[in-house]
Scaffold this motif. Structure first.
Motif, short mmCIF file in Angstrom:
data_model
loop_
_atom_site.label_atom_id
_atom_site.label_comp_id
_atom_site.label_asym_id
_atom_site.label_seq_id
_atom_site.Cartn_x
_atom_site.Cartn_y
_atom_site.Cartn_z
N LEU A 253 -18.02 -22.10 36.36
CA LEU A 253 -16.94 -22.98 36.28
C LEU A 253 -17.32 -24.30 35.50
CD1 LEU A 253 -15.50 -22.54 39.76
CD2 LEU A 253 -14.19 -22.10 37.97
N ALA A 254 -18.53 -24.66 35.64
CA ALA A 254 -19.06 -25.99 35.23
C ALA A 254 -19.09 -26.16 33.63
CB ALA A 254 -20.27 -26.48 36.01
N THR A 255 -19.01 -24.79 33.07
CA THR A 255 -19.24 -24.57 31.53
C THR A 255 -17.86 -24.83 30.73
OG1 THR A 255 -18.59 -22.27 31.40
CG2 THR A 255 -21.20 -22.90 31.75
N ASP A 256 -16.64 -24.87 31.50
CA ASP A 256 -15.66 -24.92 30.73
C ASP A 256 -14.30 -25.17 31.65
OD1 ASP A 256 -13.13 -24.14 29.12
OD2 ASP A 256 -14.14 -22.78 28.01
N GLY B 220 -4.37 -26.62 42.41
CA GLY B 220 -2.89 -26.18 42.14
C GLY B 220 -1.87 -27.19 42.73
N PHE B 221 -0.72 -26.61 42.01
CA PHE B 221 0.44 -27.72 42.70
C PHE B 221 1.33 -26.52 43.28
CE2 PHE B 221 4.62 -29.67 41.50
CZ PHE B 221 4.50 -30.83 42.61
N LYS C 253 -13.17 -18.32 44.75
CA LYS C 253 -12.23 -17.84 43.66
C LYS C 253 -10.76 -18.52 43.57
CE LYS C 253 -10.24 -14.35 46.99
NZ LYS C 253 -9.87 -13.01 47.37
N ARG C 254 -10.42 -19.37 44.62
CA ARG C 254 -9.26 -20.15 44.28
C ARG C 254 -9.45 -21.15 43.25
NH1 ARG C 254 -5.86 -20.89 48.79
NH2 ARG C 254 -4.56 -22.00 47.28
N PHE C 255 -10.89 -21.42 43.07
CA PHE C 255 -10.93 -22.57 41.92
C PHE C 255 -11.11 -22.03 40.64
CE2 PHE C 255 -12.03 -25.03 45.65
CZ PHE C 255 -12.07 -26.34 45.07
N VAL D 232 -11.32 -23.41 35.09
CA VAL D 232 -11.11 -24.15 36.62
C VAL D 232 -9.44 -24.39 36.73
CG1 VAL D 232 -11.37 -26.14 38.08
CG2 VAL D 232 -13.00 -25.69 36.57
N LYS D 233 -9.07 -23.83 37.89
CA LYS D 233 -7.77 -24.07 38.47
C LYS D 233 -7.05 -25.37 38.58
CE LYS D 233 -4.03 -22.20 40.86
NZ LYS D 233 -3.09 -21.38 40.46
N ARG D 234 -5.99 -25.69 38.04
CA ARG D 234 -5.61 -27.13 37.93
C ARG D 234 -4.11 -27.12 38.28
NH1 ARG D 234 -6.75 -24.99 32.79
NH2 ARG D 234 -4.65 -24.59 31.86
#
Length: 118
Positions: free
Chosen positions: A84-87, A105-106, A53-55, A91-93
Motif C-alpha cells: 500500500l505504501a508503494t503507490d 471511502g465516502f 483489505k478495506r484500505f 489505497v482506497k480513497r
C-alpha cells in the motif's frame, strides 16, 4: 483533520464538496503526490477498526493489473502495508484521518454520523 484524496476521483470530489457544504475543516493531501507511508498505515489501520483489505482500492486499475485479488490472501499484514505504501493509487480513497476516527471511502450517512454528531 486530514483529508486524503485523488482530485480526479469523482467520489473524492463529492466527499470534498460534502465537507465544504457542512463546514468541516480539513487539511487536503493529494494521495498520488504524497502517498500514505507504511508508518502512517501501521497507525491508521488499527485505529480505523477496519480490516486491512478495506484500505485497498479494489476497483482500481493498478489493483487489477497486479492481480491482488488472488495475491492478497497469501500475504502477511506487513507485506500488505508495504505494498500500500508503494503507490497511492492502491489505497482506497478518500480517507479522513481525525484524532478519534478514521474513515475510508465516502458513505454520506457514515460521514454524517462520524463528523456531525459531536
Amino acid at each position: 483533520m486530514l483529508f486524503i484524496e485523488y482530485p480526479k476521483c469523482t467520489t473524492c470530489q463529492k466527499a470534498k464538496k460534502w465537507l465544504d457544504d457542512h463546514g468541516v475543516a480539513y487539511e487536503d493531501r493529494h494521495i498520488a503526490e504524497q502517498n500514505p507511508t507504511a508508518e502512517e498505515l501501521r497507525e491508521w489501520i488499527p485505529r480505523s477498526g477496519l480490516e486491512i483489505k478495506r484500505f485497498f482500492n479494489t476497483s482500481g486499475l493498478k489493483y487489477k493489473a497486479l492481480e491482488l485479488k488472488d495475491k492478497l490472501p497469501a500475504m502477511t499484514e506487513e507485506e500488505k502495508i508495504a505494498l500500500l505504501a508503494t503507490d497511492g493509487m492502491l489505497v482506497k480513497r478518500p480517507l479522513i484521518i481525525g484524532e478519534d476516527r478514521i474513515l475510508v471511502g465516502f458513505k454520506e450517512k457514515e460521514w454524517e454520523e462520524a463528523l456531525l454528531s459531536d
